[in-house]
Design a protein around this motif. Structure first.
Motif, PDB file in Angstrom:
ATOM      1  N   PRO A 176       0.834  -1.199   0.000  1.00  0.00           N
ATOM      2  CA  PRO A 176       0.000   0.000   0.000  1.00  0.00           C
ATOM      3  C   PRO A 176       0.871   1.252   0.000  1.00  0.00           C
ATOM      4  O   PRO A 176       2.055   1.210   0.359  1.00  0.00           O
ATOM      5  CB  PRO A 176      -0.797  -0.128   1.307  1.00  0.00           C
ATOM      6  N   ALA A 177       0.262   2.361  -0.384  1.00  0.00           N
ATOM      7  CA  ALA A 177       1.024   3.598  -0.572  1.00  0.00           C
ATOM      8  C   ALA A 177       1.830   4.017   0.653  1.00  0.00           C
ATOM      9  O   ALA A 177       3.023   4.347   0.517  1.00  0.00           O
ATOM     10  CB  ALA A 177       0.076   4.719  -1.001  1.00  0.00           C
ATOM     11  N   PRO A 178       1.281   4.017   1.865  1.00  0.00           N
ATOM     12  CA  PRO A 178       2.099   4.461   3.010  1.00  0.00           C
ATOM     13  C   PRO A 178       3.335   3.600   3.237  1.00  0.00           C
ATOM     14  O   PRO A 178       4.423   4.114   3.481  1.00  0.00           O
ATOM     15  CB  PRO A 178       1.121   4.348   4.197  1.00  0.00           C
ATOM     16  N   GLN A 179       3.168   2.286   3.119  1.00  0.00           N
ATOM     17  CA  GLN A 179       4.304   1.393   3.339  1.00  0.00           C
ATOM     18  C   GLN A 179       5.335   1.555   2.242  1.00  0.00           C
ATOM     19  O   GLN A 179       6.545   1.530   2.487  1.00  0.00           O
ATOM     20  CB  GLN A 179       3.819  -0.050   3.421  1.00  0.00           C
ATOM     21  N   LEU A 205      17.425  14.132   3.783  1.00  0.00           N
ATOM     22  CA  LEU A 205      17.205  13.571   2.455  1.00  0.00           C
ATOM     23  C   LEU A 205      16.877  14.708   1.498  1.00  0.00           C
ATOM     24  O   LEU A 205      15.907  15.446   1.716  1.00  0.00           O
ATOM     25  CB  LEU A 205      16.056  12.556   2.480  1.00  0.00           C
ATOM     26  N   ALA A 206      17.687  14.846   0.451  1.00  0.00           N
ATOM     27  CA  ALA A 206      17.481  15.918  -0.522  1.00  0.00           C
ATOM     28  C   ALA A 206      16.436  15.492  -1.537  1.00  0.00           C
ATOM     29  O   ALA A 206      16.722  15.250  -2.716  1.00  0.00           O
ATOM     30  CB  ALA A 206      18.805  16.260  -1.210  1.00  0.00           C
ATOM     31  N   VAL A 207      15.203  15.376  -1.080  1.00  0.00           N
ATOM     32  CA  VAL A 207      14.101  14.974  -1.952  1.00  0.00           C
ATOM     33  C   VAL A 207      12.865  15.770  -1.545  1.00  0.00           C
ATOM     34  O   VAL A 207      12.607  15.988  -0.361  1.00  0.00           O
ATOM     35  CB  VAL A 207      13.834  13.450  -1.853  1.00  0.00           C
ATOM     36  N   SER A 208      12.109  16.225  -2.519  1.00  0.00           N
ATOM     37  CA  SER A 208      10.902  16.998  -2.257  1.00  0.00           C
ATOM     38  C   SER A 208       9.681  16.087  -2.249  1.00  0.00           C
ATOM     39  O   SER A 208       9.725  14.938  -2.695  1.00  0.00           O
ATOM     40  CB  SER A 208      10.727  18.087  -3.322  1.00  0.00           C
ATOM     41  N   GLN A 209       8.568  16.607  -1.755  1.00  0.00           N
ATOM     42  CA  GLN A 209       7.327  15.848  -1.768  1.00  0.00           C
ATOM     43  C   GLN A 209       6.918  15.506  -3.203  1.00  0.00           C
ATOM     44  O   GLN A 209       6.442  14.399  -3.477  1.00  0.00           O
ATOM     45  CB  GLN A 209       6.213  16.647  -1.086  1.00  0.00           C
ATOM     46  N   GLU A 210       7.101  16.451  -4.107  1.00  0.00           N
ATOM     47  CA  GLU A 210       6.743  16.209  -5.508  1.00  0.00           C
ATOM     48  C   GLU A 210       7.586  15.082  -6.106  1.00  0.00           C
ATOM     49  O   GLU A 210       7.081  14.225  -6.833  1.00  0.00           O
ATOM     50  CB  GLU A 210       6.928  17.485  -6.329  1.00  0.00           C
ATOM     51  N   ARG A 220       0.229  14.116  -5.299  1.00  0.00           N
ATOM     52  CA  ARG A 220       0.882  15.022  -4.357  1.00  0.00           C
ATOM     53  C   ARG A 220       0.111  15.056  -3.034  1.00  0.00           C
ATOM     54  O   ARG A 220       0.706  15.103  -1.950  1.00  0.00           O
ATOM     55  CB  ARG A 220       0.968  16.424  -4.979  1.00  0.00           C
ATOM     56  N   GLN A 221      -1.215  15.009  -3.124  1.00  0.00           N
ATOM     57  CA  GLN A 221      -2.041  15.074  -1.919  1.00  0.00           C
ATOM     58  C   GLN A 221      -1.835  13.837  -1.042  1.00  0.00           C
ATOM     59  O   GLN A 221      -1.709  13.937   0.183  1.00  0.00           O
ATOM     60  CB  GLN A 221      -3.520  15.205  -2.301  1.00  0.00           C
ATOM     61  N   THR A 222      -1.810  12.669  -1.664  1.00  0.00           N
ATOM     62  CA  THR A 222      -1.599  11.432  -0.905  1.00  0.00           C
ATOM     63  C   THR A 222      -0.229  11.433  -0.249  1.00  0.00           C
ATOM     64  O   THR A 222      -0.081  11.083   0.929  1.00  0.00           O
ATOM     65  CB  THR A 222      -1.736  10.207  -1.821  1.00  0.00           C
ATOM     66  N   THR A 223       0.773  11.838  -0.998  1.00  0.00           N
ATOM     67  CA  THR A 223       2.132  11.889  -0.461  1.00  0.00           C
ATOM     68  C   THR A 223       2.214  12.842   0.723  1.00  0.00           C
ATOM     69  O   THR A 223       2.807  12.525   1.761  1.00  0.00           O
ATOM     70  CB  THR A 223       3.121  12.321  -1.562  1.00  0.00           C
ATOM     71  N   ASN A 224       1.606  14.009   0.590  1.00  0.00           N
ATOM     72  CA  ASN A 224       1.629  14.992   1.670  1.00  0.00           C
ATOM     73  C   ASN A 224       0.954  14.446   2.922  1.00  0.00           C
ATOM     74  O   ASN A 224       1.459  14.640   4.039  1.00  0.00           O
ATOM     75  CB  ASN A 224       0.941  16.279   1.217  1.00  0.00           C
ATOM     76  N   GLN A 225      -0.177  13.745   2.768  1.00  0.00           N
ATOM     77  CA  GLN A 225      -0.889  13.226   3.928  1.00  0.00           C
ATOM     78  C   GLN A 225      -0.055  12.178   4.661  1.00  0.00           C
ATOM     79  O   GLN A 225       0.009  12.155   5.890  1.00  0.00           O
ATOM     80  CB  GLN A 225      -2.225  12.619   3.503  1.00  0.00           C
ATOM     81  N   ILE A 226       0.602  11.302   3.903  1.00  0.00           N
ATOM     82  CA  ILE A 226       1.443  10.272   4.531  1.00  0.00           C
ATOM     83  C   ILE A 226       2.603  10.923   5.274  1.00  0.00           C
ATOM     84  O   ILE A 226       2.919  10.554   6.416  1.00  0.00           O
ATOM     85  CB  ILE A 226       1.967   9.285   3.477  1.00  0.00           C
TER      86      ILE A 226
END
Length: 265
Positions: A176-179, A205-210, A220-226
């Motif tokens: 699943p997405a969170p894992q 970690l040099a990585v953005s949410q996007e 982007r919304q799912t990633t932000n919520q997790i």
């Protein structure tokens, strides 16, 4: 889910001195690369030859290393900064970019073309200012043909990438997405298990949410919520354009069990 559309970096950028990297010598770069698990295990003869052939190469943010379809020009060790590995596809009038992974120190790339001599399979451009060591393919292949027992070491570099790719494919398919997101963060924090010192980790970690969203095929919304859930649990701090890992053991355990919240009670 389809990869989100993203602007392509500009190609053909001229070299620039404004790379946000301190003055760096080849010896400084080798000191980082030599701490890598694959390189540390190489026979001395092959190490000496790679060091003899290699030349430093510096990229400004957004500068191309190579494009899909380019003729192979070398294998590369990333010593500082990070590279985006991506692919593009055209659908009617739209061009979409899929971000596959970020390549960071002390990782190597470009070895597929060493074996088959075919054009590049994907695009590689600088995510941040980068310092690399470039080993040209033609003289390296000629030397390996004269010393064929060293081909095995190069094959181990290739098979290590294959194992990682199969693991990522499995996670993309079954988790699943969170894992899935937590597993990717743990991998990045552990340097994709590429350091010879397996206890070496990254806090930032040099990585953005996007970028995370694009790598994992999430919105982007799912990633932000997790990420907000992980921050609320106290395992992660979300910052502008980067992430700070506050509790890697807890994040590692949560990734193993698919838990995005700290246990209560």
């Amino acid at each position: 889910m389809q990869p989100t559309q993203a602007p392509l970096p500009q190609s053909g950028l001229a070299p620039t001195r404004k790379r946000s990297l301190p003055a760096t010598s080849a010896n400084d770069l080798w000191a980082i690369v030599q701490a890598g698990r694959w390189f540390r295990a190489l026979p001395p003869e092959l190490v000496q030859e790679l060091q003899r052939m290699a030349r430093p190469r510096f990229l400004a943010p957004g500068e191309w290393l190579f494009r899909r379809g380019d003729a192979p020009c070398g294998i590369y060790a990333v010593a500082r900064g990070s590279l985006n590995i991506s692919g593009t596809a055209s659908l009617q009038e739209q061009t979409r970019t899929a971000l596959l992974t970020l390549v960071e120190p002390p990782m190597w790339l470009g070895e597929i073309a060493l074996f088959d001599g075919e054009p590049r399979t994907h695009d590689a451009h600088a995510n941040t200012a980068c310092a690399l060591l470039q080993v040209p393919i033609a003289p390296l292949r000629d030397w390996l043909d004269v010393h064929p027992h060293h081909w095995r070491s190069m094959a181990l570099l290739l098979t290590d990438k294959l194992r990682a790719s199969l693991t990522a494919l499995e996670e993309q398919t079954v988790l699943p997405a969170p894992q899935r997101l937590m597993c990717r963060l743990v991998q990045m924090a552990q340097g994709h298990d590429q350091w010879a010192d397996r206890l070496r980790t990254h806090r930032e970690l040099a990585v953005s949410q996007e970028q995370l969203a694009r790598m994992l095929g999430l919105s982007r919304q799912t990633t932000n919520q997790i990420l907000q859930d992980l921050q609320q649990a106290g395992w992660l701090q979300v910052r502008r354009g980067r992430l700070e890992v506050l509790d890697l053991p807890a994040l590692r355990d949560a990734a193993a069990f698919g838990q995005t919240r700290a246990p209560t009670g």
